[in-house]
Write a protein that holds these residues in place. Structure first.
Motif, short mmCIF file in Angstrom:
data_model
loop_
_atom_site.label_atom_id
_atom_site.label_comp_id
_atom_site.label_asym_id
_atom_site.label_seq_id
_atom_site.Cartn_x
_atom_site.Cartn_y
_atom_site.Cartn_z
N VAL A 1 0.88 -1.17 0.00
CA VAL A 1 0.00 0.00 0.00
C VAL A 1 0.91 1.22 0.00
CG1 VAL A 1 -1.84 1.24 1.19
CG2 VAL A 1 -1.78 -1.27 1.24
N ALA A 2 1.06 1.82 -1.18
CA ALA A 2 1.98 2.94 -1.34
C ALA A 2 1.41 3.92 -2.35
CB ALA A 2 3.34 2.45 -1.81
N ASN A 3 1.88 5.16 -2.26
CA ASN A 3 1.53 6.20 -3.21
C ASN A 3 2.82 6.73 -3.83
OD1 ASN A 3 -1.35 6.40 -2.84
ND2 ASN A 3 -0.89 7.19 -0.81
N ALA A 4 2.71 7.21 -5.06
CA ALA A 4 3.84 7.80 -5.74
C ALA A 4 3.37 9.01 -6.52
CB ALA A 4 4.51 6.79 -6.68
N GLY A 5 4.26 9.97 -6.69
CA GLY A 5 3.96 11.16 -7.48
C GLY A 5 5.25 11.75 -8.01
N ASP B 1 9.80 23.20 -9.62
CA ASP B 1 9.07 24.35 -9.07
C ASP B 1 7.98 23.94 -8.08
OD1 ASP B 1 7.06 23.33 -10.68
OD2 ASP B 1 6.85 25.13 -11.92
N GLY B 2 7.88 22.64 -7.80
CA GLY B 2 6.92 22.15 -6.82
C GLY B 2 5.59 21.69 -7.38
N THR B 3 5.35 21.90 -8.68
CA THR B 3 4.09 21.44 -9.27
C THR B 3 4.20 19.96 -9.63
OG1 THR B 3 4.77 22.07 -11.50
CG2 THR B 3 3.53 23.72 -10.21
N TYR B 4 3.07 19.28 -9.52
CA TYR B 4 3.06 17.84 -9.82
C TYR B 4 2.85 17.59 -11.31
CZ TYR B 4 3.07 16.22 -5.01
OH TYR B 4 3.43 15.92 -3.73
N ILE B 5 3.72 16.77 -11.88
CA ILE B 5 3.53 16.23 -13.22
C ILE B 5 2.47 15.13 -13.13
CG2 ILE B 5 4.63 14.95 -15.10
CD1 ILE B 5 5.72 17.85 -14.71
N SER B 6 2.58 14.33 -12.07
CA SER B 6 1.62 13.27 -11.76
C SER B 6 1.40 13.31 -10.25
CB SER B 6 2.16 11.91 -12.21
OG SER B 6 1.22 10.89 -11.94
N LYS B 7 0.20 13.64 -9.83
CA LYS B 7 -0.10 13.81 -8.41
C LYS B 7 0.06 12.49 -7.66
CE LYS B 7 -3.14 17.72 -8.98
NZ LYS B 7 -4.44 18.30 -8.74
N MET B 8 0.27 12.61 -6.35
CA MET B 8 0.38 11.43 -5.50
C MET B 8 -0.87 10.57 -5.66
SD MET B 8 3.29 11.37 -3.83
CE MET B 8 3.10 10.42 -2.34
N TYR C 1 13.63 16.53 -11.33
CA TYR C 1 12.30 16.15 -10.86
C TYR C 1 12.45 15.28 -9.62
CZ TYR C 1 10.91 17.88 -15.39
OH TYR C 1 10.71 18.68 -16.47
N THR C 2 11.39 15.24 -8.83
CA THR C 2 11.38 14.43 -7.61
C THR C 2 10.28 13.39 -7.70
OG1 THR C 2 12.08 16.36 -6.34
CG2 THR C 2 11.24 14.48 -5.10
N LEU C 3 10.67 12.13 -7.59
CA LEU C 3 9.69 11.05 -7.45
C LEU C 3 9.51 10.85 -5.96
CD1 LEU C 3 7.90 8.81 -8.70
CD2 LEU C 3 9.85 7.29 -8.34
N GLU C 4 8.30 11.11 -5.48
CA GLU C 4 7.98 10.90 -4.07
C GLU C 4 7.28 9.55 -3.94
OE1 GLU C 4 5.42 14.29 -3.44
OE2 GLU C 4 7.11 15.51 -2.79
N ILE C 5 7.73 8.75 -3.00
CA ILE C 5 7.09 7.46 -2.73
C ILE C 5 6.86 7.37 -1.23
CG2 ILE C 5 7.28 4.96 -2.87
CD1 ILE C 5 9.27 5.33 -5.08
#
Length: 123
Positions: free
Chosen positions: A44-48, A53-60, A89-93
């Motif tokens: 059970v995980a989310n990624a974004g 500049d802090g805007t999401y290319i693909s939201k969480m 870019y930052t991939l957040e997981i």
């Protein structure tokens, strides 16, 4: 057709719930994303994916939304549309629970414009 894609490694250590992976893709127009990982569907995980500049290319969102949809290459990925322009870019997981047993390991795959097939019959 020449496949133009880029692969970045992802990891979350045992005992951790999240990680940010910083990537600087080659210049080009990205039209799809895929994430493959070693934890299976029980994770059970989310990624974004976030621009510098802090805007999401693909939201969480749930990581399963980045899976292959078992159809032709382009139609099977998470669709996006952005020019990388040499930016970072930052991939957040993030996981609901700390990673147990073995580290979460995977790959983020960026699919560039020239890999799109016109129809699935060409795949």
């Amino acid at each position: 057709m020449i496949t133009k894609e880029e692969v970045f490694s992802i990891e979350i250590a045992v005992g951790s719930k999240a990680n940010n992976v910083f990537i600087t893709p080659i210049a080009g127009r990205v039209i799809g994303l895929l994430i493959y990982h070693n934890k299976g569907r029980e994770l059970v995980a989310n990624a974004g994916l976030k621009a510098d500049d802090g805007t999401y290319i693909s939201k969480m969102q749930h990581i399963e939304n980045y899976r292959s949809r078992e159809c032709c290459y382009f139609n099977g990925c998470k669709p996006v549309d952005f020019q990388t322009q040499g930016k970072t870019y930052t991939l957040e997981i993030s996981c609901e629970e700390p990673v147990a047993d073995k580290p979460f390991r995977g790959q983020l795959i960026l699919i560039y414009e020239d890999t799109r097939f016109n129809t699935c019959e060409n795949a």
